[in-house]
Write an enzyme that holds these catalytic residues in place. Structure first.
Site, mmCIF file in Angstrom:
data_model
loop_
_atom_site.group_PDB
_atom_site.id
_atom_site.type_symbol
_atom_site.label_atom_id
_atom_site.label_comp_id
_atom_site.label_asym_id
_atom_site.label_seq_id
_atom_site.Cartn_x
_atom_site.Cartn_y
_atom_site.Cartn_z
ATOM 1 N N SER A 192 63.447 41.893 74.223
ATOM 2 C CA SER A 192 62.599 42.982 73.764
ATOM 3 C C SER A 192 61.731 43.838 74.767
ATOM 4 O O SER A 192 61.049 44.820 74.313
ATOM 5 C CB SER A 192 61.689 42.290 72.296
ATOM 6 O OG SER A 192 62.498 41.668 71.512
ATOM 7 N N ASP A 242 63.638 47.400 56.487
ATOM 8 C CA ASP A 242 64.026 46.247 57.455
ATOM 9 C C ASP A 242 64.279 44.995 56.284
ATOM 10 O O ASP A 242 63.128 44.368 56.198
ATOM 11 C CB ASP A 242 63.064 45.968 58.573
ATOM 12 C CG ASP A 242 63.670 44.497 59.308
ATOM 13 O OD1 ASP A 242 64.673 44.311 58.942
ATOM 14 O OD2 ASP A 242 62.749 44.074 59.854
ATOM 15 N N ASP A 252 67.512 40.406 62.590
ATOM 16 C CA ASP A 252 66.032 40.489 62.963
ATOM 17 C C ASP A 252 65.469 38.989 63.380
ATOM 18 O O ASP A 252 65.979 38.057 62.827
ATOM 19 C CB ASP A 252 65.185 41.146 62.067
ATOM 20 C CG ASP A 252 63.925 41.615 62.677
ATOM 21 O OD1 ASP A 252 63.840 42.816 62.757
ATOM 22 O OD2 ASP A 252 62.990 40.888 62.839
ATOM 23 N N HIS A 269 60.593 43.061 58.264
ATOM 24 C CA HIS A 269 59.138 43.480 58.496
ATOM 25 C C HIS A 269 58.848 44.559 57.508
ATOM 26 O O HIS A 269 57.891 45.275 57.532
ATOM 27 C CB HIS A 269 59.368 44.234 59.987
ATOM 28 C CG HIS A 269 59.399 43.375 61.068
ATOM 29 N ND1 HIS A 269 60.559 42.918 61.245
ATOM 30 C CD2 HIS A 269 58.437 42.694 61.958
ATOM 31 C CE1 HIS A 269 60.388 42.047 62.358
ATOM 32 N NE2 HIS A 269 59.217 42.021 62.809
ATOM 33 N N CYS A 272 60.364 44.535 65.836
ATOM 34 C CA CYS A 272 61.291 44.732 64.758
ATOM 35 C C CYS A 272 62.645 45.049 65.528
ATOM 36 O O CYS A 272 62.984 46.128 65.970
ATOM 37 C CB CYS A 272 60.961 45.764 63.573
ATOM 38 S SG CYS A 272 62.211 46.023 62.270
#
Length: 623
Positions: free
Chosen positions: A334, A358, A373, A379, A393
């Site tokens: 990430s 999400d 995720d 999220h 996210c």
């Protein structure tokens, strides 16, 4: 009748004998004259015609040119602490041309001091290498005072044996800078065979050469220029006097951006774990710290590492000889989300008002696969880009990557240096991999699929980066688009190195503000993935944590560290810069198999930043 006396008188012809004697005398005289003429002609040739030839030959037997090696340049850190020094040692050498029986001399030396079979083998190898006549060949290094005394007492029996005081490379900080400073080692046959005549002359009298790191990259500058002296010797090869002397020119000193204090803190914080820490000065591109752990003691290599020590290093599972900072290629996880978020904003794919729902996964049309995720329940129903960065996210970035496509993502990542060597001033850097449609078709022979774009949007799939590349990317974000070439050397001799701008990335100012704010939220907001490291902090830090899978997990399974070997756990990553309002330092960290970037790598960044600002304050307070 004849008288007897008269008869005898007739048998002896005095006139004839006189003539014979005269002829013989004339012939002898002619021969003497001829021989004397030959002698005169030979003497004339020696003294007049070929005088210079034979005088030169005589001088070669009597006068020798002895190279004088220069002092190798020193290497200092940013505070003036020595990282590479030259220390005096005594070396036992042998001039084979002055030794009547080499084998006997070596045996005699072995009786006096310790001379291992390896020492002897290396000596014979050097003896066979290209060298000058009457050049001393090293047999043993680092003699003790007792060994010197033993040889001195027996000197009269050791023709051709010399004890020389030489400067030997030493690394006072040991393993702390092994992967950046590097080390020197003995010149081997492969290196010697690659020398042209000019290079060979430069290394006359020098037995070492830079092998890795700065020692290798700046070898020509560190080496200096060889000097010489013309010496007169007697028939036994002993030096009588010095006829002419040319001073050697010492090598240039290197002054680095690296700071021993930051380097030590990074090593201490890794605390024996495998990984890398790279910190960069945002304003200059200077590398302030570069740690690859575990490391090794470079002093082992200077005079030739033992087989036992090298085998232990080479066969270690932890790969201490491997420079993770520039050669380790890891999925960035990430940590690339802020960069891709900028790309999405600049491309118009997303804006400040873009929201997604999400549920904890993302699914492409007509595709049964679920792209998960990291947070199982998702999220929330309205996730924007800022929240996606702050809380990491994945689903938001899946959706953005699908709409953006690889043909927009790839050129934007190129501008930050992904998939290319940074051209740091040490050798052996690897380029990583920033995949594109053309790359996949060329290398894999396959078409690019939308799922490939989704994978690279969260730093997985085929994308690979080195810790140094991540640090450069982070510094570029911190400086609002000024992509600088990283460098270790601040000053070479008397010449200050200049910063080099690789690219100036044009992105709207409001987008830089937005992403900086989101990265600040990662550390300082209550829901930020790295909020724990902000406790008690006295400055604003921007960051982004990341986790990179080491082994693939099936779609219907969940990651469970208890079921995996420790070396199969996820890698932990963190990037960051500080202070947010005026970035000074950027950092990239990877802890191999550390599992969570926020808990394993984030605290290391906090300690390095704290140390940096504390030392800056101390340095500024000095008169």
């Amino acid at each position: 009748m004849m008288w007897a006396g008269e008869q005898l008188h007739q048998f002896k012809d005095h006139h004839r004998e006189a003539r014979v004697f005269a002829v013989r005398a004339a012939i002898s005289l002619l021969m003497v004259v001829a021989l004397f003429g030959v002698l005169l002609a030979r003497y004339y040739r020696l003294q007049v015609t070929d005088h210079e030839v034979y005088a030169t030959r005589s001088d070669r037997n009597r006068i020798h040119v002895r190279p004088i090696p220069p002092n190798r340049g020193l290497i200092y850190d940013a505070q003036g602490q020595l990282l590479a020094d030259n220390r005096p040692t005594f070396t036992l050498s042998v001039v084979s041309e002055r030794t009547a029986n080499l084998e006997q001399t070596l045996d005699h030396l072995a009786d006096l001091i310790e001379v291992s079979e390896r020492d002897r083998e290396n000596f014979l190898k050097r003896l066979r290498q290209r060298r000058r006549p009457f050049e001393a060949v090293p047999l043993r290094y680092r003699l003790t005072e007792e060994e010197i005394s033993r040889i001195a007492v027996n000197e009269f029996e050791l023709e051709g044996v010399e004890i020389e005081a030489q400067l030997t490379r030493a690394y006072p900080k040991g393993a702390l800078f092994a992967h950046t400073v590097g080390y020197v080692g003995r010149i081997n046959e492969r290196e010697l065979s690659s020398f042209d005549q000019e290079t060979y002359e430069r290394y006359s009298g020098t037995h070492s050469i830079g092998k890795i790191g700065l020692e290798r990259y700046y070898e020509s500058e560190l080496l200096g220029q060889v000097g010489s002296e013309n010496i007169e010797t007697n028939a036994h090869g002993r030096v009588l006097r010095t006829l002419e002397f040319t001073d050697p020119q010492p090598g240039k000193d290197l002054y680095l951006f690296l700071d021993s204090r930051l380097q030590q803190v990074a090593v201490d914080q890794l605390d024996g774990r495998r990984g890398s820490v790279v910190a960069i000065d945002v304003k200059t591109g200077g590398v302030l710290a570069m740690v690859s752990a575990p490391a090794y003691d470079p002093n082992l290599f200077v005079n030739g590492i033992s087989y036992k020590d090298y085998r232990a290093l080479n066969e270690s599972r932890d790969l201490p000889l491997f420079n993770r900072s520039i050669q380790g290629q890891y999925p960035p996880g990430s940590t690339i989300k802020p960069m891709l978020g900028l790309g999405g904003l600049e491309a118009g794919v997303v804006d400040f008002d873009t929201h997604i729902s999400d549920p904890g996964y993302y699914q492409l049309e007509n595709d049964e696969r679920f792209y998960r995720d990291w947070k199982k329940g998702g999220h929330g129903r309205r996730v924007d880009l800022r929240q996606a960065i702050v809380e990491s996210c994945d689903t938001f970035f899946y959706d953005m990557a699908f709409r953006m496509g690889v043909d927009s993502m790839h050129p934007f990542g190129d501008k930050f240096g992904l998939g290319e060597r940074t051209r740091l001033d040490i050798p052996s850097e690897r380029p990583g991999l920033w995949p594109s449609r053309e790359w996949k078709e060329r290398v894999r022979g396959l078409h690019w699929f939308p799922g490939d774009s989704l994978n690279i949007s969260i730093g997985q799939g085929d994308v690979l980066t080195t810790p140094l590349q991540l640090a450069v990317m982070t510094s570029t974000i911190a400086s609002r688009g000024t992509h600088l070439r990283p460098r270790l050397v601040k000053q070479l001799g008397n010449q200050v190195t200049e910063r080099e701008v690789v690219d100036q990335i044009e992105v709207q100012s409001q987008y830089w503000d937005y992403v900086h704010s989101a990265m600040e939220g990662v550390v300082h907001s209550a829901r930020g993935t790295a909020h724990r490291i902000s406790r008690g902090i006295g400055y604003k830090m921007a960051g982004k944590s990341g986790t990179a899978q080491v082994v693939g997990i099936a779609q219907d399974e969940e990651y469970d560290a208890d079921k995996l070997d420790e070396r199969q756990w996820d890698h932990a990553l963190f990037i960051g810069f500080a202070p947010v309002e005026d970035p000074q330092i950027a950092i990239a960290i990877i802890v191999e198999n550390g599992e969570h970037g926020s808990s394993a790598a984030g605290p290391i960044a906090r300690e390095v930043f704290d140390t940096y600002f504390a030392t800056q304050a101390e340095d500024n307070a000095k008169p």
